[in-house]
Design a protein around this motif. Structure first.
Motif, mmCIF file in Angstrom:
data_model
loop_
_atom_site.group_PDB
_atom_site.id
_atom_site.type_symbol
_atom_site.label_atom_id
_atom_site.label_comp_id
_atom_site.label_asym_id
_atom_site.label_seq_id
_atom_site.Cartn_x
_atom_site.Cartn_y
_atom_site.Cartn_z
ATOM 1 N N MET A 1 -18.111 -6.175 -12.126
ATOM 2 C CA MET A 1 -18.305 -6.341 -10.688
ATOM 3 C C MET A 1 -19.776 -6.138 -10.320
ATOM 4 S SD MET A 1 -17.070 -3.861 -7.633
ATOM 5 C CE MET A 1 -16.628 -2.726 -8.909
ATOM 6 N N ASN A 2 -20.268 -7.010 -9.438
ATOM 7 C CA ASN A 2 -21.652 -6.884 -8.995
ATOM 8 C C ASN A 2 -21.773 -5.744 -7.972
ATOM 9 O OD1 ASN A 2 -24.180 -7.229 -8.023
ATOM 10 N ND2 ASN A 2 -24.026 -9.474 -7.848
ATOM 11 N N LYS A 3 -22.686 -4.816 -8.247
ATOM 12 C CA LYS A 3 -22.821 -3.651 -7.355
ATOM 13 C C LYS A 3 -23.179 -4.048 -5.928
ATOM 14 C CE LYS A 3 -23.076 0.582 -9.479
ATOM 15 N NZ LYS A 3 -22.964 1.844 -9.157
ATOM 16 N N ALA A 4 -23.925 -5.154 -5.803
ATOM 17 C CA ALA A 4 -24.354 -5.600 -4.474
ATOM 18 C C ALA A 4 -23.169 -6.030 -3.617
ATOM 19 C CB ALA A 4 -25.333 -6.761 -4.618
ATOM 20 N N ASP A 5 -22.028 -6.280 -4.265
ATOM 21 C CA ASP A 5 -20.852 -6.712 -3.508
ATOM 22 C C ASP A 5 -20.075 -5.542 -2.908
ATOM 23 O OD1 ASP A 5 -21.329 -9.313 -4.001
ATOM 24 O OD2 ASP A 5 -20.034 -9.432 -5.762
ATOM 25 N N ILE A 6 -20.470 -4.323 -3.246
ATOM 26 C CA ILE A 6 -19.704 -3.169 -2.762
ATOM 27 C C ILE A 6 -20.101 -2.829 -1.323
ATOM 28 C CG2 ILE A 6 -19.216 -0.721 -3.096
ATOM 29 C CD1 ILE A 6 -19.538 -1.142 -6.053
ATOM 30 N N LEU A 7 -19.106 -2.808 -0.447
ATOM 31 C CA LEU A 7 -19.370 -2.482 0.954
ATOM 32 C C LEU A 7 -19.167 -0.997 1.208
ATOM 33 C CD1 LEU A 7 -17.524 -5.166 3.080
ATOM 34 C CD2 LEU A 7 -19.896 -4.488 3.303
ATOM 35 N N LEU A 8 -18.043 -0.494 0.720
ATOM 36 C CA LEU A 8 -17.733 0.931 0.860
ATOM 37 C C LEU A 8 -17.487 1.461 -0.536
ATOM 38 C CD1 LEU A 8 -15.008 1.496 3.612
ATOM 39 C CD2 LEU A 8 -17.401 2.202 3.717
ATOM 40 N N ASP A 9 -18.133 2.575 -0.844
ATOM 41 C CA ASP A 9 -17.955 3.165 -2.159
ATOM 42 C C ASP A 9 -17.405 4.579 -1.940
ATOM 43 O OD1 ASP A 9 -18.040 3.491 -4.827
ATOM 44 O OD2 ASP A 9 -20.222 3.461 -5.035
ATOM 45 N N ILE A 10 -16.103 4.707 -2.110
ATOM 46 C CA ILE A 10 -15.438 5.991 -1.847
ATOM 47 C C ILE A 10 -15.367 6.758 -3.169
ATOM 48 C CG2 ILE A 10 -13.296 7.067 -1.021
ATOM 49 C CD1 ILE A 10 -12.777 4.456 0.545
ATOM 50 N N LYS A 11 -15.971 7.955 -3.164
ATOM 51 C CA LYS A 11 -16.019 8.709 -4.432
ATOM 52 C C LYS A 11 -15.420 10.094 -4.253
ATOM 53 C CE LYS A 11 -20.476 6.726 -5.669
ATOM 54 N NZ LYS A 11 -21.880 7.101 -5.771
ATOM 55 N N ASN A 12 -14.404 10.382 -5.030
ATOM 56 C CA ASN A 12 -13.776 11.710 -5.048
ATOM 57 C C ASN A 12 -13.485 12.242 -3.651
ATOM 58 O OD1 ASN A 12 -16.188 11.745 -7.396
ATOM 59 N ND2 ASN A 12 -14.111 12.178 -8.086
ATOM 60 N N LEU A 13 -12.944 11.387 -2.824
ATOM 61 C CA LEU A 13 -12.660 11.799 -1.444
ATOM 62 C C LEU A 13 -11.414 12.692 -1.394
ATOM 63 C CD1 LEU A 13 -13.429 11.324 1.610
ATOM 64 C CD2 LEU A 13 -11.559 9.665 1.616
ATOM 65 N N THR A 14 -11.591 13.863 -0.792
ATOM 66 C CA THR A 14 -10.468 14.785 -0.610
ATOM 67 C C THR A 14 -10.434 15.205 0.850
ATOM 68 O OG1 THR A 14 -10.627 15.567 -2.880
ATOM 69 C CG2 THR A 14 -9.503 17.016 -1.346
ATOM 70 N N THR A 15 -9.318 14.950 1.516
ATOM 71 C CA THR A 15 -9.182 15.378 2.909
ATOM 72 C C THR A 15 -8.006 16.346 2.993
ATOM 73 O OG1 THR A 15 -10.054 13.287 3.691
ATOM 74 C CG2 THR A 15 -8.843 14.594 5.287
ATOM 75 N N SER A 16 -8.295 17.560 3.468
ATOM 76 C CA SER A 16 -7.260 18.610 3.495
ATOM 77 C C SER A 16 -7.013 19.074 4.922
ATOM 78 C CB SER A 16 -7.705 19.825 2.678
ATOM 79 O OG SER A 16 -8.269 19.416 1.467
ATOM 80 N N PHE A 17 -5.742 19.326 5.236
ATOM 81 C CA PHE A 17 -5.375 19.853 6.551
ATOM 82 C C PHE A 17 -5.075 21.334 6.440
ATOM 83 C CE2 PHE A 17 -3.942 15.355 6.851
ATOM 84 C CZ PHE A 17 -4.820 14.969 7.854
ATOM 85 N N ARG A 18 -5.446 22.038 7.493
ATOM 86 C CA ARG A 18 -5.148 23.463 7.497
ATOM 87 C C ARG A 18 -3.719 23.685 7.992
ATOM 88 N NH1 ARG A 18 -7.406 27.996 11.163
ATOM 89 N NH2 ARG A 18 -7.456 26.249 12.541
ATOM 90 N N ILE A 19 -2.956 24.416 7.221
ATOM 91 C CA ILE A 19 -1.627 24.834 7.659
ATOM 92 C C ILE A 19 -1.638 26.354 7.535
ATOM 93 C CG2 ILE A 19 0.868 24.668 7.272
ATOM 94 C CD1 ILE A 19 0.351 21.930 5.938
#
Ligand SMILES: Nc1ncnc2c1ncn2[C@@H]1O[C@H](COP(=O)(O)OP(=O)(O)O)[C@@H](O)[C@H]1O
Ligand code: SF4
Ligand SMILES: [Mg+2]
Length: 335
Positions: A1-19
């Motif tokens: 894949m051509n790197k220039a074609d990447i629009l969003l590069d999501i890396k190790n995304l962690t979203t946590s909610f507080r309970i």
């Protein structure tokens, strides 16, 4: 894949909610890319973290009870590290979003014209006349039959399908490079669903935007996606070009999802479907394969402790140790 074609590069995304006093990850170490000019579908059962992924990308979480870690790189900038003020310039202008329920997203007391105009006032320098022209042009573009009339109406005067078209017009108003659509057709009846999907695809081809389309409906995926990421319990468990995923699914969960589509099964019987539900956030297993509780007949002792993504074909990845040997319970006796 051509790197220039990447629009969003999501890396190790962690979203946590507080309970209470603990944080629980609803999106857990997700790495994904969105490329120019493609529709990337995110699929999975309810509760697997799809909407949390969407709202993380558009920065719509309350920092008091939500923690977001990792990176979402857009034009060399990390969205996760942006202040609210910085994010306001990106959200709506460069990243548009469309949600499931247009009625709750639209202001009931404002005419359609004003609602579309708001985004133009915030993000562009167009004067009043130019804004009016653009509003009409957008309503035309999303297939609203009488744009002058609709511009003057309030949301409750429109049908569900027309309201969703208005939402799409708002999302498109500033010509975004990325569009995030979370279940955009779920609340609509089947004929209107098909029209809205056709519209999205057409607009995507015209504007060359990248679209992340979130859905639990594999029919929608087959119709419009170029690539698919399957989520389970906060993780991406399989990723592949759409035809590859439908013809050569590898993860037991993906195979089960595909088997549960009635029309894919000639006898109308749902064979080899794994039952059970996505565990709740607090009860998600955090070690070992998240899916092991749904395949209790398997001896998982030799499976990878934390299954990693295995490349099984070009551009096709699966998070399962035994993708080559896995069998459904019904298949277990077959040698
Ligand atoms: N604001 C919140 N606070 C606590 N838990 C949440 C919140 N939003 C979502 N969740 C939980 O996170 C998990 C993922 O939810 P969600 O992203 O909405 O999944 P999906 O869109 O795939 O149905 C679910 O277990 C849900 O109950
Ligand atoms: S790694 Fe093992 S337990 Fe996990 S999905 Fe694959 S076969 Fe199932
Ligand atoms: Mg959702």
């Amino acid at each position: 894949m051509n790197k220039a074609d990447i629009l969003l590069d999501i890396k190790n995304l962690t979203t946590s909610f507080r309970i209470k006093d603990d944080y629980f990850a609803a999106v857990d170490d997700v790495t994904l890319t969105l490329r120019k000019n493609e529709v990337l579908a995110i699929v999975g059962e309810s509760g697997c973290g799809k909407s949390t992924l969407a709202t993380s990308i558009v920065g719509l979480h309350n920092p008091d009870d939500t923690k977001t870690e990792g990176e979402i790189i857009y034009h060399k900038k990390n969205l996760v590290a942006m202040t609210d003020e910085q994010f306001n310039n990106v959200r709506g202008a460069e990243i548009g979003f469309i949600f499931q329920d247009p009625l709750s997203a639209l202001n009931p007391l404002m005419r359609i014209e004003q609602q579309i105009e708001e985004s133009l006032i915030y993000h562009t320098k167009l004067n009043k006349d130019a804004r009016h022209k653009r509003v009409i042009e957008l309503l035309e573009q999303v297939g609203i039959p009488n744009p002058q009339r609709t511009a003057k109406q309030f949301p409750h005067q429109l049908s569900g399908g027309m309201r969703q078209r208005v939402m799409i017009a708002i999302a498109l108003s500033c010509k975004p490079a990325v569009i995030i659509a979370d279940e955009p057709t779920t609340a609509l009846d089947v004929t209107i669903q098909a029209q809205i999907l056709d519209l999205l695809k057409e607009l995507q081809t015209e504007t060359e935007a990248g679209i992340i389309l979130i859905t639990h409906d594999l029919g929608v995926v087959a119709e419009i996606a170029d690539r698919v990421a399957v989520m389970y319990a906060g993780q991406v468990i399989e990723e592949a070009p759409v035809n590859e995923l439908f013809t050569n699914p590898k993860h037991p969960y993906t195979r089960s999802l595909l088997n549960s589509i009635p029309q894919m099964n000639v006898e109308g019987e749902k064979l080899n479907v794994i039952h059970g539900i996505v565990p709740s956030l607090k009860n998600l297993p955090r070690t070992g394969c998240r899916f092991s509780s749904r395949v209790p007949w398997l001896d998982t002792s030799s499976h990878e402790q934390e299954p990693r993504m295995h490349e099984v074909a070009p551009d096709h990845y699966v998070r399962c140790t035994c993708w080559q040997t896995f069998r459904f319970e019904e298949e277990s006796d077959v040698v």
